[in-house]
Scaffold this active site. Structure first.
Site, PDB file in Angstrom:
ATOM      1  N   GLN A  40       0.974  83.714  66.487  1.00 41.27           N
ATOM      2  CA  GLN A  40       0.116  83.080  67.493  1.00 41.27           C
ATOM      3  C   GLN A  40       0.501  81.629  67.717  1.00 41.27           C
ATOM      4  O   GLN A  40       0.468  81.124  68.840  1.00 41.27           O
ATOM      5  CB  GLN A  40      -1.347  83.165  67.070  1.00 41.27           C
ATOM      6  CG  GLN A  40      -1.946  84.541  67.232  1.00 41.27           C
ATOM      7  CD  GLN A  40      -1.719  85.115  68.613  1.00 41.27           C
ATOM      8  OE1 GLN A  40      -2.196  84.579  69.597  1.00 41.27           O
ATOM      9  NE2 GLN A  40      -0.988  86.206  68.692  1.00 41.27           N
ATOM     10  N   HIS A  92       3.077  80.427  70.483  1.00 41.95           N
ATOM     11  CA  HIS A  92       2.778  80.426  71.916  1.00 41.95           C
ATOM     12  C   HIS A  92       2.872  79.017  72.495  1.00 41.95           C
ATOM     13  O   HIS A  92       3.537  78.789  73.498  1.00 41.95           O
ATOM     14  CB  HIS A  92       1.393  81.000  72.180  1.00 41.95           C
ATOM     15  CG  HIS A  92       1.374  82.499  72.259  1.00 41.95           C
ATOM     16  ND1 HIS A  92       1.980  83.194  73.274  1.00 41.95           N
ATOM     17  CD2 HIS A  92       0.817  83.428  71.448  1.00 41.95           C
ATOM     18  CE1 HIS A  92       1.804  84.489  73.078  1.00 41.95           C
ATOM     19  NE2 HIS A  92       1.104  84.661  71.986  1.00 41.95           N
ATOM     20  N   GLU A 137     -10.354  85.267  69.553  1.00 45.21           N
ATOM     21  CA  GLU A 137      -9.654  86.173  70.461  1.00 45.21           C
ATOM     22  C   GLU A 137      -9.112  87.374  69.683  1.00 45.21           C
ATOM     23  O   GLU A 137      -9.350  88.524  70.029  1.00 45.21           O
ATOM     24  CB  GLU A 137      -8.523  85.417  71.141  1.00 45.21           C
ATOM     25  CG  GLU A 137      -7.687  86.268  72.097  1.00 45.21           C
ATOM     26  CD  GLU A 137      -6.479  85.526  72.614  1.00 45.21           C
ATOM     27  OE1 GLU A 137      -5.910  85.985  73.625  1.00 45.21           O
ATOM     28  OE2 GLU A 137      -6.074  84.504  72.023  1.00 45.21           O
ATOM     29  N   HIS A 138      -8.348  87.094  68.626  1.00 47.17           N
ATOM     30  CA  HIS A 138      -7.803  88.141  67.757  1.00 47.17           C
ATOM     31  C   HIS A 138      -8.372  87.947  66.355  1.00 47.17           C
ATOM     32  O   HIS A 138      -8.335  86.841  65.818  1.00 47.17           O
ATOM     33  CB  HIS A 138      -6.280  88.051  67.663  1.00 47.17           C
ATOM     34  CG  HIS A 138      -5.570  88.029  68.975  1.00 47.17           C
ATOM     35  ND1 HIS A 138      -5.109  86.867  69.559  1.00 47.17           N
ATOM     36  CD2 HIS A 138      -5.229  89.031  69.816  1.00 47.17           C
ATOM     37  CE1 HIS A 138      -4.514  87.146  70.706  1.00 47.17           C
ATOM     38  NE2 HIS A 138      -4.584  88.458  70.894  1.00 47.17           N
ATOM     39  N   ASP A 178      -0.396  93.007  70.974  1.00 48.98           N
ATOM     40  CA  ASP A 178       0.160  92.266  72.105  1.00 48.98           C
ATOM     41  C   ASP A 178       1.019  93.148  72.996  1.00 48.98           C
ATOM     42  O   ASP A 178       1.092  92.928  74.209  1.00 48.98           O
ATOM     43  CB  ASP A 178       1.017  91.096  71.602  1.00 48.98           C
ATOM     44  CG  ASP A 178       0.202  89.845  71.355  1.00 48.98           C
ATOM     45  OD1 ASP A 178      -0.976  89.817  71.750  1.00 48.98           O
ATOM     46  OD2 ASP A 178       0.750  88.896  70.777  1.00 48.98           O
ATOM     47  N   HIS A 188     -42.937  92.152 102.402  1.00 51.60           N
ATOM     48  CA  HIS A 188     -42.463  93.155 101.452  1.00 51.60           C
ATOM     49  C   HIS A 188     -43.523  94.257 101.278  1.00 51.60           C
ATOM     50  O   HIS A 188     -43.208  95.457 101.318  1.00 51.60           O
ATOM     51  CB  HIS A 188     -42.183  92.506 100.084  1.00 51.60           C
ATOM     52  CG  HIS A 188     -40.854  91.836  99.973  1.00 51.60           C
ATOM     53  ND1 HIS A 188     -40.526  90.721 100.702  1.00 51.60           N
ATOM     54  CD2 HIS A 188     -39.769  92.134  99.209  1.00 51.60           C
ATOM     55  CE1 HIS A 188     -39.300  90.341 100.378  1.00 51.60           C
ATOM     56  NE2 HIS A 188     -38.805  91.189  99.490  1.00 51.60           N
TER      57      HIS A 188
END
Length: 434
Positions: free
Chosen positions: A264, A267, A332-333, A366, A425
């Site tokens: 990770q 990235h 996220e993960h 991934d 209404h």
């Protein structure tokens, strides 16, 4: 040689909460200069269409394009890319695409209806979006896997037209990205990127069609542009830097865990990699593995910066505390690098994707496990979910009222309308009553 500097935290220490708060600060804080720059780009494309798109593409991507039509990749070139790439890469793409397709087929939902006691027919009708735009990053790295993860669920959902945009700095087109587009069934590919590409998809330019929804990751300009056009079009999410959180009990090889943290961190400099464990010796073993393995990697400078900026090794009293801290982070993960992951999963309330046990590396998710890799970041897993078929479908309520239903429900509606002081209404409901 680049070394490893990573924070060591202990939840039992007095200053833990302040140190943890600093660790959780997102780099995607509001930037007025960025917001203004993006708003100008979006406004220019909305007003000038292809003219602005050409000018911005040439200026920002070092291109020399004179005709907007040439921004669209020819269908023959897309098909040819699949034939021209390395056979091993093609086979891997095909296997990944099939696994992604099989998983997302299970997410399809159908229309339904029922009849109540008054003979009213009520239900829900499902229909696919007409047109979707997919953003695929370029520049520092190109991601054919993102093409598959974004386009295949849209295709499974039944989206009528898929338009893909991808920046091509200096006009360099990645053939593997085009091959993935061919495999996934993308209809149109445009060699434009950045905020201008998002604006083109949101407003339409003549060359680039206006879409109903924009999905896919990008840099902070892309994320800000998606934020600004939301409402005119739908978006999947405003994605931040990638994240991984690993809960370890000491049973998984420290080198495996170290490499998962690296995966990770490579990235970008603002990606986040965290390991939580009640075992201080295990945290030290992983730290040693990080130091030992980093020099073997080509992206060691990016990894080192990421771990220094936002990485951490956190000691907690026990596994229950590890799970609770994970829920606060909402990563996220999430890797459960433990001998019995099933014992922990019921306690996990917020995570984009959960990887169970020693063999379930996040890298497999991934690329080819099957579930989507477009996941909520920056703690948004507290309320958001992975990209899926449901993101490309609309749900319409169906209401067919019988005469008996108009009588029974009209009484209820008129009473509630009167309570809300909405006279018309109530009269509208009473008109159907005998």
């Amino acid at each position: 040689m680049t070394g490893v500097t990573i924070s060591r935290l202990d939840s039992s220490e007095a200053d833990f909460e302040s140190a943890f708060a600093r660790l959780m600060v997102s780099p995607a804080e509001a930037d007025p200069d960025l917001s203004l720059a993006v708003s100008r780009i979006v406004a220019d494309v909305a007003k000038e269409g292809d003219h602005a798109l050409l000018r911005l593409t040439n200026e920002l991507d070092d291109r020399d394009v004179s005709d907007a039509a040439s921004l669209r990749v020819d269908d023959h070139d897309i098909a040819q890319a699949l034939e021209s790439i390395d056979p091993a890469v093609r086979t891997a793409l095909e296997k990944a695409a099939e696994r992604i397709r099989v998983f997302h087929e299970r997410q399809k939902i159908s229309s339904w209806q029922y009849e109540d006691d008054e003979g009213n027919t009520l239900g829900q009708r499902i229909s696919a979006l007409d047109r979707v735009g997919i953003y695929v990053p370029g520049g520092r790295a190109s991601y054919p896997s993102s093409v598959l993860m974004n386009a295949i669920p849209a295709k499974v959902a039944g989206v009528g037209q898929i338009a893909m945009v991808a920046p091509t700095p200096r006009g360099e087109v990645n053939p593997v990205v085009l091959a993935a587009a061919s495999l996934a069934g993308v209809d149109d590919v445009f060699t434009v990127g950045g905020a201008q590409a998002v604006a083109a998809l949101a407003y339409g330019t003549g060359t680039v069609p206006r879409v109903d929804k924009i999905v896919g990751p990008g840099n902070r300009y892309v994320a800000e542009a998606k934020r600004q056009v939301f409402g005119r079009v739908g978006i999947d999410m405003v994605a931040g830097p990638s994240e991984i959180l690993i809960i370890g009990d000491g049973s998984v090889d420290p080198e495996w865990v170290a490499m998962d943290l690296f995966a990770q961190s490579e990235h970008d400099e603002f990606a986040q990699a965290i390991l939580i464990s009640p075992d201080a010796d295990y945290l030290s073993a992983v730290a040693d593995a990080l130091e030992r393995l980093l020099p073997t990697l080509s992206r060691q400078e990016i990894i080192s910066a990421s771990l220094s900026n936002r990485g951490a090794l956190i000691k907690v009293p026990d596994m229950d505390a590890a799970v609770e801290l994970s829920n606060r982070i909402a990563p996220e993960h999430l890797e459960l690098a433990v001998s019995e992951p099933e014992a922990l999963i019921d306690g996990i309330r917020a995570a984009g994707a959960i990887f169970m046990g020693a063999n379930s590396s996040e890298a497999l998710g991934d690329y080819c496990a099957g579930p989507n890799h477009v996941l909520p970041t920056a703690g948004s897993a507290r309320f958001a979910s992975p990209l899926g078929v449901y993101d490309f479908q609309r749900r319409s309520s169906v209401i067919h009222i019988s005469e008996a239903g108009a009588e029974a429900l009209g009484e209820v509606a008129s009473v509630l309308a009167e309570a809300e002081s909405l006279e018309a209404h109530g009269l509208s409901a009473k008109k159907r009553m005998r």
